[in-house]
Scaffold this motif. Structure first.
Motif, PDB file in Angstrom:
ATOM      1  N   LYS A 382     -23.458  61.908 -14.612  1.00  0.00           N
ATOM      2  CA  LYS A 382     -23.051  60.758 -13.797  1.00  0.00           C
ATOM      3  C   LYS A 382     -21.737  60.350 -13.773  1.00  0.00           C
ATOM      4  O   LYS A 382     -20.939  60.551 -14.747  1.00  0.00           O
ATOM      5  CB  LYS A 382     -23.738  59.409 -14.599  1.00  0.00           C
ATOM      6  N   GLY A 383     -21.413  59.898 -12.530  1.00  0.00           N
ATOM      7  CA  GLY A 383     -19.860  59.449 -12.537  1.00  0.00           C
ATOM      8  C   GLY A 383     -19.725  57.807 -12.170  1.00  0.00           C
ATOM      9  O   GLY A 383     -20.714  57.244 -11.492  1.00  0.00           O
ATOM     10  N   TRP A 384     -18.925  57.052 -13.010  1.00  0.00           N
ATOM     11  CA  TRP A 384     -18.700  55.623 -12.709  1.00  0.00           C
ATOM     12  C   TRP A 384     -17.557  55.327 -12.124  1.00  0.00           C
ATOM     13  O   TRP A 384     -17.276  54.159 -12.033  1.00  0.00           O
ATOM     14  CB  TRP A 384     -18.797  55.196 -14.324  1.00  0.00           C
ATOM     15  N   GLY A 385     -16.541  56.229 -11.891  1.00  0.00           N
ATOM     16  CA  GLY A 385     -15.205  55.775 -11.230  1.00  0.00           C
ATOM     17  C   GLY A 385     -14.712  54.701 -12.446  1.00  0.00           C
ATOM     18  O   GLY A 385     -14.590  55.028 -13.622  1.00  0.00           O
ATOM     19  N   GLY A 386     -14.100  53.717 -11.974  1.00  0.00           N
ATOM     20  CA  GLY A 386     -13.346  52.774 -12.785  1.00  0.00           C
ATOM     21  C   GLY A 386     -14.066  51.547 -13.044  1.00  0.00           C
ATOM     22  O   GLY A 386     -13.666  50.479 -13.550  1.00  0.00           O
ATOM     23  N   LYS A 387     -15.416  51.809 -12.801  1.00  0.00           N
ATOM     24  CA  LYS A 387     -16.314  50.438 -13.404  1.00  0.00           C
ATOM     25  C   LYS A 387     -16.308  50.220 -14.784  1.00  0.00           C
ATOM     26  O   LYS A 387     -16.718  49.129 -15.095  1.00  0.00           O
ATOM     27  CB  LYS A 387     -17.817  50.812 -12.834  1.00  0.00           C
ATOM     28  N   GLN A 388     -16.135  51.200 -15.634  1.00  0.00           N
ATOM     29  CA  GLN A 388     -16.261  50.779 -17.142  1.00  0.00           C
ATOM     30  C   GLN A 388     -14.892  51.065 -17.738  1.00  0.00           C
ATOM     31  O   GLN A 388     -14.990  51.755 -18.865  1.00  0.00           O
ATOM     32  CB  GLN A 388     -17.591  51.818 -17.699  1.00  0.00           C
ATOM     33  N   MET A 389     -13.835  50.552 -17.331  1.00  0.00           N
ATOM     34  CA  MET A 389     -12.763  50.841 -17.920  1.00  0.00           C
ATOM     35  C   MET A 389     -12.481  50.212 -19.347  1.00  0.00           C
ATOM     36  O   MET A 389     -13.101  48.928 -19.465  1.00  0.00           O
ATOM     37  CB  MET A 389     -11.421  50.356 -17.041  1.00  0.00           C
ATOM     38  N   ILE A 390     -11.839  50.848 -20.263  1.00  0.00           N
ATOM     39  CA  ILE A 390     -11.616  50.303 -21.709  1.00  0.00           C
ATOM     40  C   ILE A 390     -10.415  49.159 -21.580  1.00  0.00           C
ATOM     41  O   ILE A 390     -10.428  48.293 -22.297  1.00  0.00           O
ATOM     42  CB  ILE A 390     -11.600  51.329 -22.844  1.00  0.00           C
TER      43      ILE A 390
END
Length: 411
Positions: A382-390
């Motif tokens: 699965k690809g999230w891109g930058g939606k779940q940046m730390i």
């Protein structure tokens, strides 16, 4: 043109030769004979510490594997093995019935102390004059789960990742020798990795040590000479041990600490992650704007591969993440020419979103694992891109946003 009878004679000669060849591979009952195989050893583990070999023997015997151990005459490794008449067949039986021993190999050399009477790995060696002694590790193995590459021929293949560990260590003032013995609790095999050495009084990291090597630890001067050791090995839960360097073996620590000479041996029995856990592959690196991995990623990839080979029921999902959500150029794998670790190869070039880039990166790891023999239906992506940046994309730690996470879906 040849005469007809000459052609017939040639054909008859061919069939006679074919029949003769066939008979030497058949028994009197007409059944094909198996090629003869010489006796040998089926090795299920190789260890620098004798105590680890003994633990694996207990584990193997619980599974009706008649294991024994002896030291290799030149490599200073304790081999745990079965001695059988048909080692190739026994190797296959073990691999089919016990997935945790996926890396067993056949050895047809000698075992036991050589005539040179070399000092084994876990022997105390006196240094200088008096009683100043230390543990000397002369050889260890990179993979640790098997020690040496599998060999199905008459000669043992011993080319996989060997190196020399520190030699001739001498005790320095205010310095201690610590050997970090990290073991996979599932199959009792040695696992190489990092261990954080911490001053628990000041909550300060002193150093990052490598397991299965002798590490010099300086006196922390924190009032009790106490240190905390915390494992940081991909695929395994963290284990912490706290010891007093001046009194390492006591009522509290005797189950996981022993000494050889002046070397302190600290045991860590490591447990795999479970269903629902998520592991972060911080040490898998990608080239900029690309789904192509840097060569230094191979170590952590091999750790993930070991985890999947060890448990054939394990199913994972790879989650790709990026730093931010910008669009741009994307370099990704050519399905017909999979070069996973170099930009100087035939790759595809595309233009798309950060989510698309993150999916391609998960795809790259998925297909590297498939190339190593892992079934595709065990690896979802699965690809999230930058939606779940730390971290914020401008933070000094923002590089950690670029990562692939491994979710354990089934075990």
């Amino acid at each position: 043109m040849k005469p007809q009878n000459t052609i017939r004679r040639s054909r008859l000669t061919f069939f006679y030769l074919l029949a003769f060849t066939f008979t030497i591979y058949t028994t009197a009952s007409g059944q094909a004979q198996e090629p003869k195989e010489s006796p040998g050893y089926v090795v299920i583990g190789a260890f620098t510490i004798e105590k680890n070999a003994i633990k694996l023997i207990d584990y193997a015997r619980e599974r009706n594997i008649s294991a024994k151990y002896q030291i290799h005459p030149t490599k200073d490794l304790y081999y745990v093995y079965e001695q059988v008449d048909k080692p190739l067949a026994e190797k296959q039986r073990i691999k089919e019935n016990f997935p945790e021993f996926y890396d067993v190999w056949v050895y047809r050399g000698e075992l036991g102390r050589s005539s040179l009477n070399k000092v084994p790995t876990s022997t105390v060696v006196a240094k200088n004059e008096g009683d100043n002694k230390t543990l000397v590790i002369t050889e260890t193995d990179q993979s640790t789960h098997a020690g040496i590459a599998a060999a199905d021929s008459e000669k043992e293949s011993e080319t996989k990742g060997e190196h020399e560990a520190p030699k001739n260590l001498e005790r320095k003032e205010n310095t201690y020798h610590v050997y970090l013995n990290t073991i996979n609790a599932k199959n009792m095999k040695e696992v190489k990795g990092r261990v954080n050495v911490i001053d628990p009084v000041r909550a300060k990291q002193l150093l990052v040590a490598k397991s299965h090597e002798v590490t010099e630890v300086k006196n922390p001067n924190n009032g009790g000479n106490v240190i905390k050791l915390a494992t940081d090995i991909f695929g395994f839960r963290e284990v912490q041990q706290t010891i007093n360097l001046d009194n390492p073996v006591n009522d509290t620590t005797q189950n996981f600490v022993h000494t050889i000479g002046d070397s302190i041996i600290v045991d860590f029995e490591l447990q795999r992650f479970k269903k629902g856990d998520v592991l972060v592959m911080y040490n898998v690196y990608f080239f900029k704007d690309a789904a192509i991995m840097r060569p230094e990623s191979i170590y952590e990839l091999n750790s993930l591969l070991d985890m999947l080979k060890e448990n054939e029921s394990l199913v994972v999902k790879l989650h790709g993440h990026t730093n931010g959500n910008s669009h741009g150029k994307i370099i990704h794998l050519d399905p017909e020419d999979k070069n996973f670790f170099s930009l100087n190869a035939d790759h595809k070039e595309d233009n798309g979103s950060a989510k698309k880039l993150s999916l391609f990166r998960a795809y790259t790891i998925q297909h590297w694992l498939i190339e190593q023999g892992i079934a595709e239906d065990r690896i979802d992506i699965k690809g999230w891109g930058g939606k779940q940046m730390i971290y914020d994309k401008h933070d000094t730690q923002a590089y950690k946003n670029v990562r692939v996470e491994v979710e354990i879906v089934e075990e």
